[in-house]
Scaffold this active site. Structure first.
Site, PDB file in Angstrom:
ATOM      1  CG  HIS A 130      -1.737   1.154   1.345  1.00 35.23           C
ATOM      2  ND1 HIS A 130      -3.090   1.201   0.936  1.00 35.23           N
ATOM      3  CD2 HIS A 130      -1.551   2.536   1.698  1.00 35.23           C
ATOM      4  CE1 HIS A 130      -3.802   2.279   1.102  1.00 35.23           C
ATOM      5  NE2 HIS A 130      -2.638   3.109   1.570  1.00 35.23           N
ATOM      6  CD  GLU A 131       1.495   3.457   3.478  1.00 37.45           C
ATOM      7  OE1 GLU A 131       1.748   4.776   2.984  1.00 37.45           O
ATOM      8  OE2 GLU A 131       0.583   3.458   4.418  1.00 37.45           O
ATOM      9  CG  HIS A 134       0.306   6.179  -0.694  1.00 34.00           C
ATOM     10  ND1 HIS A 134      -0.740   6.909  -1.473  1.00 34.00           N
ATOM     11  CD2 HIS A 134      -0.378   5.687   0.440  1.00 34.00           C
ATOM     12  CE1 HIS A 134      -1.956   6.819  -0.470  1.00 34.00           C
ATOM     13  NE2 HIS A 134      -1.654   5.985   0.170  1.00 34.00           N
ATOM     14  CG  HIS A 137       0.309   8.827  -6.918  1.00 35.65           C
ATOM     15  ND1 HIS A 137      -0.969   9.118  -6.265  1.00 35.65           N
ATOM     16  CD2 HIS A 137       0.275   9.431  -7.961  1.00 35.65           C
ATOM     17  CE1 HIS A 137      -1.694   9.984  -6.880  1.00 35.65           C
ATOM     18  NE2 HIS A 137      -0.952  10.160  -8.159  1.00 35.65           N
TER      19      HIS A 137
END
Length: 346
Positions: A130-131, A134, A137
């Site tokens: 998940h991180e 990010h 991104h």
């Protein structure tokens, strides 16, 4: 709920933990990024860090050009805030030259005993992906203005790249390659893999109702006149009765302590956005499933250009439609949670 999961799904997190070492899951996250976006990761020991535990990787694009530096601060320590998050020391931008980002992932995993690797629970492994979503991104951002760089997007849209990336962590072909026993090196047994995947859908009806109830209460506080909620307990009872809340499912967040309701404009009446992000990530991964390849090059190129690289330079709806060819469909979330039959099952 955990005892019931062990009985019905025949799965216990402790059974898979020996196969989920931190280093292998980092390798898995990097490998998926390489296969999707063509970026490569080379660890650098010569770059200053704020703690000896912090690791740094140089990120390069397909052509071998410097793209970013990625910092991983993975272990808990007394001086560190709890939780997991992504941040940056410098954002990508082109306003003052072609500036490469310096991106950080922070987690709070437990260190292994002396000489032993850090072993992750399934939730920890999902958090790492998940991180890192990010982080991608931020690292893949390709915009002019720093104010629109990377994760500088709307609340619901900022969780799309991160929650979407979680899907690869639970894919059988990824787990078969990287989930290996930390002592023997043996791959994850197929039986355990199947039980792990099946257990992900356990109790999703309860979780969905629990979340939706909190989101609806949040919205009602902000759409009705202030006088309607002077008696908070009575307001809560009336709203739960109106939506037919099952008595067996209590609210996870009671209004008296629900920070999302009144903590500021960023969260007020926005709790629903987390589930809307899940709709988008489930629907977006569906593009790869429909292509029959979780690393399909054409789908990955659209994902890169329209979602990960565009930052806040495009309207989120326009960006999503450019990637998917249509708006997201809520049924995708219901299928992912096991609450709707797949076409094959039907």
């Amino acid at each position: 709920a955990e005892k019931l999961r062990q009985i019905r799904a025949n799965f216990d997190d402790a059974a898979i933990k020996p196969y989920l070492s931190l280093d292998h899951m980092i390798d898995a996250a990097f490998d998926c990024a390489t296969r999707l976006f063509g970026v490569s990761f080379t660890e650098r020991k010569d770059i200053p860090v704020w703690h000896p535990d912090v690791r740094v990787w140089e990120v390069r694009d397909r052509a071998g050009r410097h793209k970013a530096l990625f910092y991983g601060d993975y272990f808990a320590r007394p001086s560190k805030r709890s939780g997991a998050w992504m941040t940056s020391l410098r954002d990508q931008q082109k306003l003052d030259g072609d500036i490469a980002p310096l991106v950080i992932n922070v987690c709070n995993f437990s260190k292994g005993a002396d000489g032993e690797p850090s072993l992750l629970s399934p939730d920890d492994a999902r958090t790492l992906f998940h991180e890192f979503g990010h982080g991608l991104h931020g690292m893949l951002s390709d915009v002019t203005y720093p104010s629109l760089s990377g994760t500088s997007v709307f609340t619901d849209f900022v969780e799309l790249p991160s929650q979407l990336y979680e899907h690869w962590q639970e894919q059988p072909q990824v787990l078969r390659q990287f989930a290996r026993h930390y002592q023997t090196g043996e791959p994850l047994p197929d039986d355990l893999l199947k039980r792990f995947i099946a257990a992900r859908k356990f109790n999703q009806g309860f979780a969905t109702v629990e979340f939706v109830a909190s989101a609806l209460i949040d919205l009602e506080f902000h759409t009705q006149p202030a006088a309607a909620s002077r008696d908070v307990r009575a307001f809560e009872r009336a709203e739960l009765e109106k939506i037919g809340m099952p008595a067996e499912i209590s609210l996870r967040h009671r209004p008296q302590q629900f920070g999302h309701i009144f903590s500021g404009d960023h969260y007020a009446s926005g709790y629903y956005s987390y589930m809307w992000s899940e709709v988008m990530d489930a629907d977006a991964f569906g593009a790869f499933e429909e292509a029959g390849n979780i690393f399909d090059p054409a789908v990955a190129r659209r994902l890169h250009d329209d979602i990960y690289a565009s930052g806040g330079s495009r309207d989120p709806e326009d960006a999503y439609v450019a990637f998917r060819g249509r708006e997201p469909e809520p049924d995708a979330l219901l299928r992912r949670r096991g609450l709707l039959e797949t076409p094959e099952a039907a």
